[in-house]
Scaffold this active site. Structure first.
Site, PDB file in Angstrom:
ATOM      1  N   CYS A   4       0.841  -1.197   0.000  1.00 26.29           N
ATOM      2  CA  CYS A   4       0.000   0.000   0.000  1.00 26.29           C
ATOM      3  C   CYS A   4       0.880   1.251   0.000  1.00 26.29           C
ATOM      4  O   CYS A   4       1.726   1.442   0.886  1.00 26.29           O
ATOM      5  CB  CYS A   4      -0.910  -0.008   1.220  1.00 26.29           C
ATOM      6  SG  CYS A   4      -1.760   1.558   1.472  1.00 26.29           S
ATOM      7  N   ASP A  30      -1.016  16.467  -1.617  1.00 31.65           N
ATOM      8  CA  ASP A  30      -1.371  15.588  -2.737  1.00 31.65           C
ATOM      9  C   ASP A  30      -0.366  15.796  -3.868  1.00 31.65           C
ATOM     10  O   ASP A  30       0.012  16.926  -4.187  1.00 31.65           O
ATOM     11  CB  ASP A  30      -2.785  15.905  -3.224  1.00 31.65           C
ATOM     12  CG  ASP A  30      -3.318  14.830  -4.142  1.00 31.65           C
ATOM     13  OD1 ASP A  30      -4.250  14.109  -3.736  1.00 31.65           O
ATOM     14  OD2 ASP A  30      -2.801  14.710  -5.277  1.00 31.65           O
ATOM     15  N   GLY A  91     -14.424   7.227  -7.713  1.00 34.68           N
ATOM     16  CA  GLY A  91     -13.164   7.908  -7.998  1.00 34.68           C
ATOM     17  C   GLY A  91     -12.023   7.546  -7.075  1.00 34.68           C
ATOM     18  O   GLY A  91     -10.951   8.136  -7.154  1.00 34.68           O
ATOM     19  N   HIS A  98      -8.427   7.903   2.992  1.00 33.76           N
ATOM     20  CA  HIS A  98      -7.788   9.223   3.011  1.00 33.76           C
ATOM     21  C   HIS A  98      -8.840  10.292   2.773  1.00 33.76           C
ATOM     22  O   HIS A  98      -9.697  10.169   1.910  1.00 33.76           O
ATOM     23  CB  HIS A  98      -6.670   9.330   1.962  1.00 33.76           C
ATOM     24  CG  HIS A  98      -7.103   8.975   0.575  1.00 33.76           C
ATOM     25  ND1 HIS A  98      -7.223   7.681   0.147  1.00 33.76           N
ATOM     26  CD2 HIS A  98      -7.455   9.751  -0.481  1.00 33.76           C
ATOM     27  CE1 HIS A  98      -7.622   7.663  -1.107  1.00 33.76           C
ATOM     28  NE2 HIS A  98      -7.784   8.918  -1.520  1.00 33.76           N
ATOM     29  N   HIS A 100      -9.521  14.098   1.505  1.00 29.27           N
ATOM     30  CA  HIS A 100      -8.950  15.198   0.720  1.00 29.27           C
ATOM     31  C   HIS A 100      -9.369  16.498   1.418  1.00 29.27           C
ATOM     32  O   HIS A 100     -10.562  16.804   1.486  1.00 29.27           O
ATOM     33  CB  HIS A 100      -9.524  15.238  -0.698  1.00 29.27           C
ATOM     34  CG  HIS A 100      -9.168  14.056  -1.542  1.00 29.27           C
ATOM     35  ND1 HIS A 100      -8.202  14.101  -2.519  1.00 29.27           N
ATOM     36  CD2 HIS A 100      -9.656  12.791  -1.567  1.00 29.27           C
ATOM     37  CE1 HIS A 100      -8.117  12.929  -3.126  1.00 29.27           C
ATOM     38  NE2 HIS A 100      -8.992  12.111  -2.563  1.00 29.27           N
TER      39      HIS A 100
HETATM   40  P1  DGP Z   1      -8.446   9.129  -4.634  1.00 32.18           P
HETATM   41  O1  DGP Z   1      -8.643   9.309  -6.082  1.00 32.18           O
HETATM   42  O2  DGP Z   1      -9.597   9.706  -3.790  1.00 32.18           O
HETATM   43  O3  DGP Z   1      -8.119   7.698  -4.259  1.00 32.18           O
HETATM   44  O4  DGP Z   1      -7.196  10.021  -4.251  1.00 32.18           O
HETATM   45  C1  DGP Z   1      -5.882   9.579  -4.326  1.00 32.18           C
HETATM   46  C2  DGP Z   1      -5.019  10.788  -4.316  1.00 32.18           C
HETATM   47  O5  DGP Z   1      -3.725  10.400  -3.921  1.00 32.18           O
HETATM   48  C3  DGP Z   1      -4.871  11.484  -5.671  1.00 32.18           C
HETATM   49  O6  DGP Z   1      -5.345  12.828  -5.549  1.00 32.18           O
HETATM   50  C4  DGP Z   1      -3.395  11.477  -5.970  1.00 32.18           C
HETATM   51  C5  DGP Z   1      -2.781  11.143  -4.645  1.00 32.18           C
HETATM   52  N1  DGP Z   1      -1.586  10.305  -4.692  1.00 32.18           N
HETATM   53  C6  DGP Z   1      -1.458   9.111  -5.307  1.00 32.18           C
HETATM   54  N2  DGP Z   1      -0.223   8.606  -5.114  1.00 32.18           N
HETATM   55  C7  DGP Z   1       0.441   9.529  -4.339  1.00 32.18           C
HETATM   56  C8  DGP Z   1       1.755   9.569  -3.796  1.00 32.18           C
HETATM   57  O7  DGP Z   1       2.578   8.669  -3.971  1.00 32.18           O
HETATM   58  N3  DGP Z   1       2.062  10.671  -3.066  1.00 32.18           N
HETATM   59  C9  DGP Z   1       1.176  11.683  -2.831  1.00 32.18           C
HETATM   60  N4  DGP Z   1       1.597  12.716  -2.111  1.00 32.18           N
HETATM   61  N5  DGP Z   1      -0.076  11.664  -3.331  1.00 32.18           N
HETATM   62  C10 DGP Z   1      -0.432  10.589  -4.073  1.00 32.18           C
END
Ligand code: DGP
Length: 111
Positions: A4, A30, A91, A98, A100
């Site tokens: 993960c 993000d 989405g 998590h 947002h």
């Molecule tokens: P969701 O689509 O709700 O599952 O949001 C996942 C979010 O996580 C998306 O906005 C991009 C972010 N994300 C994915 N991988 C990484 C990562 O390795 N580092 C960071 N900082 N954000 C990530």
């Protein structure tokens, strides 16, 4: 969870711009922000989504909401959103719960 990506961030095995932390929750920027303020807030313990988190671990849920709220007060100008995509059709792309924290009106300089 071994594979993960957010567990790896919580364990500091892969880098992230960490912006806040408590005993049970972690917050980081993000990687692909969709609003001027876009922070992710996660429980350190793995749950696949916010429902799993809520139904199994109230302490971690409160920790996530508390950290998100503290960061909102610190970084947003009273207008912000805390949202949890849950399930692929909604989405969700990372299956570690998590929130947002987003705002179109961040306060001051963001780092
Ligand atoms: P969701 O689509 O709700 O599952 O949001 C996942 C979010 O996580 C998306 O906005 C991009 C972010 N994300 C994915 N991988 C990484 C990562 O390795 N580092 C960071 N900082 N954000 C990530």
């Amino acid at each position: 969870m071994d594979n993960c990506i957010f567990c790896k961030i919580a364990r500091r095995e892969i880098p992230a711009k960490i912006v806040g932390e408590s005993e049970l929750a972690l917050a980081f920027w993000d990687v692909s922000p969709r609003q001027p303020l876009h922070i992710l807030v996660i429980p350190k313990v793995h749950y696949a989504n916010v429902a799993e988190l809520t139904l199994n671990d109230e302490s971690s849920l409160v920790a996530v909401m508390k950290l998100a709220s503290e960061l909102a007060v610190q970084h947003a100008d009273e207008s912000f959103r805390i949202s949890f995509n849950t399930g692929e059709a909604a989405g969700q792309t990372v299956f570690h719960a998590h929130g947002h924290l987003t705002s179109r009106t961040p306060r001051g300089e963001l780092v």
